[in-house]
Enzyme design. Structure first.
Site, short mmCIF file in Angstrom:
data_model
loop_
_atom_site.label_atom_id
_atom_site.label_comp_id
_atom_site.label_asym_id
_atom_site.label_seq_id
_atom_site.Cartn_x
_atom_site.Cartn_y
_atom_site.Cartn_z
N HIS A 1 10.09 -3.18 4.19
CA HIS A 1 11.45 -3.23 3.53
C HIS A 1 12.22 -1.90 3.87
O HIS A 1 13.55 -1.87 4.40
CB HIS A 1 11.41 -3.47 2.08
CG HIS A 1 11.09 -5.16 1.70
ND1 HIS A 1 11.64 -6.19 2.45
CD2 HIS A 1 10.32 -5.58 0.86
CE1 HIS A 1 11.03 -7.29 2.08
NE2 HIS A 1 10.16 -6.99 1.00
N HIS B 1 3.86 -4.07 2.60
CA HIS B 1 4.91 -4.90 2.60
C HIS B 1 6.19 -4.21 2.12
O HIS B 1 7.31 -4.38 2.71
CB HIS B 1 4.73 -5.88 1.58
CG HIS B 1 5.53 -7.07 1.25
ND1 HIS B 1 5.54 -8.25 1.43
CD2 HIS B 1 6.83 -6.81 0.53
CE1 HIS B 1 6.46 -8.76 1.09
NE2 HIS B 1 7.38 -8.19 0.44
N GLU B 2 6.02 -3.30 1.19
CA GLU B 2 7.19 -2.74 0.82
C GLU B 2 7.79 -1.55 1.75
O GLU B 2 8.93 -1.27 2.03
CB GLU B 2 7.03 -1.77 -0.78
CG GLU B 2 6.63 -2.77 -1.81
CD GLU B 2 7.83 -3.67 -1.88
OE1 GLU B 2 8.82 -3.59 -1.82
OE2 GLU B 2 7.53 -5.00 -2.31
#
Length: 376
Positions: A71, A67-68
């Site tokens: 980003h 998820h990170e």
């Protein structure tokens, strides 16, 4: 994030693990192995449940990292500097520069939840397929659980409240509609504070009813309130700091103290006669070498002040925030790191020019308010 440890690099970005991550693994591993799996796949040994629970918790940490990482990848593609990724008990945080356009904020924000949805769908599908094809019920149940958790993670992160990804989406949309970045940040931050208060209330109501998992909601809510409050404060500060250079904000001249002074001599010759709460240490060549806070001196017993040098109790320059006189103050504040911060040393090469304290910034904000009485 001061309790995080650097664990290497991922996609060229520094990866840090907070001390709460092992706690996260233990909690989710225990919950999965002692409750979820026995209910879904009964009549297995305790060893199987324990190993499967631990594996599921580690896979969850891996999905948080994905998820990170999404980003970070999207941010770099949009020309935004990414400093680090930190995993901790409430998820992850990607430290990056401020996007320069609403479109960039939007794309960076949605990349994380979309990745969680993809990972969740893949895990859920793999679990269903594994159970149907091979009958491996325990691994299949772990994958189905992982898919469900990632789906919940994606949906939760899309709630319209900063610092969640949904709050960044709101920020991007308000910025795009109004052209006012500060207003957009303030709107998203207010949403974060409201959501945080609701989660705290819901969590405590759950605890009072005997559902101790509500404590987790309360902790998340508290985190949202604190971070959203800080972001709202930053949105208020931004108009006052815009275009201001370090030389316009700094205090000068600065009260200095040679770094080789003993604590006793510093107290007698410098600290007792100054009105400043922070002293700048200088080396033999007159260069700034650190910061010494006067309250730190006061905590040293009088009988222990004769031997130690002030450099032994000061913050060394390597851990201080420094900038040049012509640097924009807003950019300097954006780059503050955990473990450093205010005051900021303003230097021109080796020469000390001044320092910027919290009081200096407060005065800037007050003067800005005096110039704009119509905004009250």
């Amino acid at each position: 994030m001061n309790g995080s440890v650097r664990m290497g690099r991922v996609l060229g970005v520094s990866l840090r693990i907070h001390w709460t991550v092992p706690l996260l693994v233990m909690l989710f591993g225990y919950s999965l192995g002692s409750r979820t799996l026995p209910a879904a796949v009964p009549e297995q040994s305790d060893a199987v449940y324990t190993v499967a629970g631990l594996a599921g918790a580690l896979l969850l940490v891996g999905s948080l990292l994905a998820h990170e990482a999404a980003h970070a990848i999207t941010a770099r593609r949009k020309g935004i500097e990414v400093q680090s990724i930190t995993l901790w008990a409430l998820g992850g945080m990607t430290e990056m520069g401020r996007p320069g356009a609403a479109r960039a904020i939007f794309l960076v924000a949605v990349s994380g939840p979309l990745t969680s949805l993809v990972v969740g769908a893949a895990a859920f599908g793999a679990g269903i397929g594994l159970d149907a094809a091979s009958g491996w019920a325990v691994p299949a149940a772990v994958l189905v659980w992982l898919g469900w958790v990632n789906g919940v993670l994606a949906v939760f992160n899309l709630l319209p409240a900063a610092p969640l990804d949904g709050g960044r989406v709101v920020q991007a949309l308000v910025w795009w509609r109004t052209g006012d970045r500060d207003r957009a940040e303030g709107t998203a931050a207010r949403g974060g504070q409201v959501l945080g208060i609701l989660l705290i209330a819901l969590g405590w109501i759950s605890v009072l009813r005997g559902v101790f998992g509500g404590l987790w909601l309360a902790i998340i809510g508290f985190f949202l309130v604190v971070v959203a409050g800080a972001e709202r404060q930053r949105a208020r500060l931004a108009p006052a700091l815009r275009g201001v250079r370090a030389t316009d904000a700094m205090s000068s001249p600065v009260e200095i103290c040679p770094e080789w002074f003993t604590v006793e001599r510093c107290v007698e010759d410098v600290a007792l006669r100054t009105h400043h709460s922070t002293l700048v240490l200088t080396d033999f060549e007159g260069r700034p070498s650190g910061l010494l806070r006067v309250p730190r001196l006061a905590r040293i017993p009088a009988e222990q002040r004769q031997t130690p040098r002030v450099r032994d109790v000061a913050v060394p320059r390597s851990r201080c925030t420094t900038c040049a006189p012509d640097d924009l103050l807003q950019d300097v504040l954006e780059k503050l790191r955990p473990g450093s911060g205010l005051p900021i040393l303003v230097t021109d090469g080796r020469r000390l020019m001044g320092i910027i304290t919290g009081g200096d910034i407060s005065r800037l904000v007050q003067r800005h308010g005096l110039r704009r009485p119509e905004s009250r």
